[in-house]
Design a protein around this motif. Structure first.
Motif, PDB file in Angstrom:
ATOM      1  N   SER A  66       0.860  -1.183   0.000  1.00  0.00           N
ATOM      2  CA  SER A  66       0.000   0.000   0.000  1.00  0.00           C
ATOM      3  C   SER A  66       0.895   1.231   0.000  1.00  0.00           C
ATOM      4  O   SER A  66       1.918   1.257   0.689  1.00  0.00           O
ATOM      5  N   VAL A  67       0.492   2.254  -0.766  1.00  0.00           N
ATOM      6  CA  VAL A  67       1.364   3.417  -0.970  1.00  0.00           C
ATOM      7  C   VAL A  67       0.570   4.709  -0.845  1.00  0.00           C
ATOM      8  O   VAL A  67      -0.549   4.821  -1.366  1.00  0.00           O
ATOM      9  N   LEU A  68       1.152   5.677  -0.165  1.00  0.00           N
ATOM     10  CA  LEU A  68       0.669   7.059  -0.189  1.00  0.00           C
ATOM     11  C   LEU A  68       1.623   7.843  -1.069  1.00  0.00           C
ATOM     12  O   LEU A  68       2.807   7.981  -0.740  1.00  0.00           O
ATOM     13  N   GLY A  69       1.125   8.312  -2.212  1.00  0.00           N
ATOM     14  CA  GLY A  69       1.971   9.034  -3.158  1.00  0.00           C
ATOM     15  C   GLY A  69       1.580  10.489  -3.267  1.00  0.00           C
ATOM     16  O   GLY A  69       0.435  10.795  -3.607  1.00  0.00           O
ATOM     17  N   ILE A  70       2.499  11.375  -2.955  1.00  0.00           N
ATOM     18  CA  ILE A  70       2.273  12.818  -3.104  1.00  0.00           C
ATOM     19  C   ILE A  70       3.195  13.298  -4.219  1.00  0.00           C
ATOM     20  O   ILE A  70       4.417  13.342  -4.058  1.00  0.00           O
TER      21      ILE A  70
END
Length: 516
Positions: free
Chosen positions: A36-40
């Protein structure tokens, strides 16, 4: 190295891009590993490739939560033009018969765009839970956070939906998220171990200009002057729907050589989509719009972004100016700032969520219905709107919290006096905290607009340390003469000539093809 080369080859094969942009390869690699990834990533950096390519390479279905119908339609259209056939969208524009057919054939698709509202329907979740979900994507993930500049109550339920879909890997994407918003997203999704891929959001081809004004008449004169000089494509952002419409009409009269339109959330969906498509096809030069326009717009040659009104938050401003210069060429971001401009954002903040009095009377009405055994149907909810003049967004927000705390179960109202008092206090405190935070954010925006220091440095400092050297000009405080700047956009006469020639060429090619 082998993995990197393979991804490059897949990128060229499916999207015809030669190389990845910063952040894309890393996020795609993580996703393909089941993380799972949080990409900004900054606006215009190609966030959509971060899930479109994995959707092709993974077994099963990739679900993309998208906040705008027009954005879904555009992305599916672009994918099919690239021979990416197994993509589909589910939203309120799809007829019931079409929706049923798509639902039956979902196992044939690789990529499903769906609105957060539709995803809350039990029959949709039940059908999706029967399939292998390889990736759950939340586009514009800042909408989840209570501190996000575009907070949407419908996004609050996504954590529960993910659990009902057997907890697939999650990819949350946004262009603007402070550390507080990032933490809120992670908490809402219950993904404490999520991989964070955070990249600088500054754009070195954008120049920032703030022009002090004393009246709306002065704003109109400046708009007319700059649009005569710079033509289009251009976006003018307003905080008021009425003023967006009025200025579009006035500018159309003052600048007959330009095609000017307006766009806001109060328009019919079909009209909004038509305006957006015309702008994308260079049939409209200037759009007077509210923040409802622009999310996910992939138009590369916007040279001028003007803010007629002061945005309420830095994040919102960065998101909106990020629609300029996506081709990397110099572009201008102009804010027309009057010290009287704070009245509108203050009013928006105060009226965004229900006040304590509104919550009290709604709860009193629900208590009466609960004691009388009256169910929550479309008719009773419409009665709420009529009795209390409450917006649908406010009701969605309240209903989420009422359901979360057990006040509403299905269509039934469950009254317990002490529990309801605690819920009331919780909601009032929550809304007060958010309003206080938003007011602080507005004051930060005012301080930026009135700053004598470098605007670029002040704009980005809460998000990152430092910024890239601008390739064009920096900002009005560092020295820029906007009157000397020349746009690279086509003149209206040139643009219209190109437009009809292309149309004629396509028409003749079509006739020849049919003749064969």
């Amino acid at each position: 190295m082998h993995e990197t080369l393979r991804l490059e080859e897949e990128l060229k094969k499916h999207f015809h891009y030669q190389t990845f942009r910063p952040g894309q390869r890393e996020i795609i690699h993580d996703v393909l590993q089941g993380e799972s990834v949080l990409g900004i990533l900054p606006t215009g950096s190609g966030k959509s490739v971060c899930y479109q390519l994995p959707a092709l390479l993974l077994e099963g279905l990739t679900i993309v939560i998208s906040p705008l119908i027009s954005l879904m339609i555009d992305q599916v259209k672009e994918l099919k033009a690239k021979n990416y056939k197994r993509a589909v969208a589910l939203n309120s524009f799809v007829t019931y018969a079409e929706r049923q057919l798509i639902m039956e054939q979902l196992h044939h698709y690789q990529l499903l765009y769906i609105s957060p509202e539709l995803l809350q329907q039990d029959q949709v979740i039940k059908r999706l839970s029967q399939l292998k979900i390889s990736l759950f994507v939340i586009d514009e993930a800042h909408c989840i956070s209570q501190w996000g500049h575009d907070f949407r109550p419908d996004y609050l339920k996504l954590g529960t939906v993910i659990q009902r879909l057997n907890n697939p890997p999650v990819l949350a994407l946004s262009a603007t998220a402070t550390p507080a918003v990032q933490a809120d997203i992670i908490k809402s999704l219950n993904r404490p171990e999520i991989t964070k891929r955070i990249y600088p959001m500054d754009r070195d081809n954008l120049a920032f200009v703030i022009q002090d004004v004393s009246s709306d008449q002065e704003k109109l004169e400046l708009l007319t002057f700059y649009l005569k000089k710079h033509y289009g494509p251009a976006l003018i952002y307003f905080s008021s729907r009425i003023q967006a419409e009025n200025l579009a009409h006035i500018l159309s009269e003052k600048l007959p050589e330009l095609n000017v339109a307006f766009y806001h959330g109060g328009m019919e969906p079909i009209d909004r989509i038509q305006i957006q498509q015309q702008f994308m096809n260079n049939q409209i030069d200037v759009i007077c719009c509210t923040s409802a326009f622009g999310m996910g717009i992939n138009k590369h040659n916007i040279r001028l972004i003007i803010h007629y009104h002061l945005p309420s938050q830095m994040e919102a401003y960065i998101q909106e100016v990020g629609r300029a210069g996506r081709d990397g060429k110099p572009s201008i971001c102009l804010l027309l700032y009057g010290r009287y401009d704070t009245a509108i954002p203050k009013s928006i903040i105060e009226n965004e969520l229900p006040e304590s009095g509104e919550i009290r009377v709604i709860m009193q009405q629900l208590q009466i219905w609960g004691e009388q055994g009256i169910e929550l149907t479309k008719e009773t909810i419409n009665t709420l709107y009529e009795l209390f003049q409450m917006s649908e967004i406010k009701w969605r927000f309240l209903r989420f919290h009422f359901e979360k705390h057990g006040m509403i179960r299905g269509k039934k109202v469950v009254y317990q006096a002490e529990q309801w008092r605690n819920i009331y206090d919780h909601l009032v405190n929550w809304i007060h905290s958010r309003s206080l935070y938003k007011m602080q954010e507005l004051q930060e925006m005012v301080s930026w607009a009135e700053s004598a220091g470098c605007l670029r440095e002040q704009l980005y400092k809460k998000f990152q340390s430092g910024y890239d050297t601008p390739i064009f000009e920096c900002c009005s405080n560092c020295g820029i003469d906007l009157e000397q700047w020349e746009t690279q956009a086509l003149l209206p006469s040139q643009r219209k000539e190109t437009d009809w020639r292309l149309k004629l060429q396509k028409l003749l090619l079509g006739v020849k093809h049919e003749a064969k």
